[in-house]
Scaffold this motif. Structure first.
Motif: not given
Length: 82
Positions: A5, A9, A13-15, A17
């Protein structure tokens, strides 16, 4: 943070995304690479497909990073890695 992550991050973005975005980017690179190989064999095919793909991918990456940090000068966004 985690090795899975930290980078997502860092670019907002999230993981999940990031997984989708990087996969889409990679798929476009594969298609462009196949077009370049086809062009090498058949020079009358795909004359500018590879060039257009590289241009579009670079523009997408620059635009995406500027959206995340609009204050950074072009070429100096927070994180360039895909």
């Amino acid at each position: 943070m985690s090795i899975f992550t930290d980078h997502p991050h860092a670019i907002g973005e999230s993981y999940g995304e990031h997984l989708v975005s990087a996969s889409r980017f990679g798929g476009r690179l594969v298609v462009a690479g196949l077009a370049c190989i086809a062009h090498g064999i058949f020079p009358f095919w795909c004359k500018s497909t590879g060039s257009r793909a590289v241009h579009r991918l670079a523009a997408d990456m620059i635009h995406g990073r500027e959206k995340f940090d609009g204050k950074a000068p072009q070429g100096q966004q927070k994180d360039w890695c895909i």
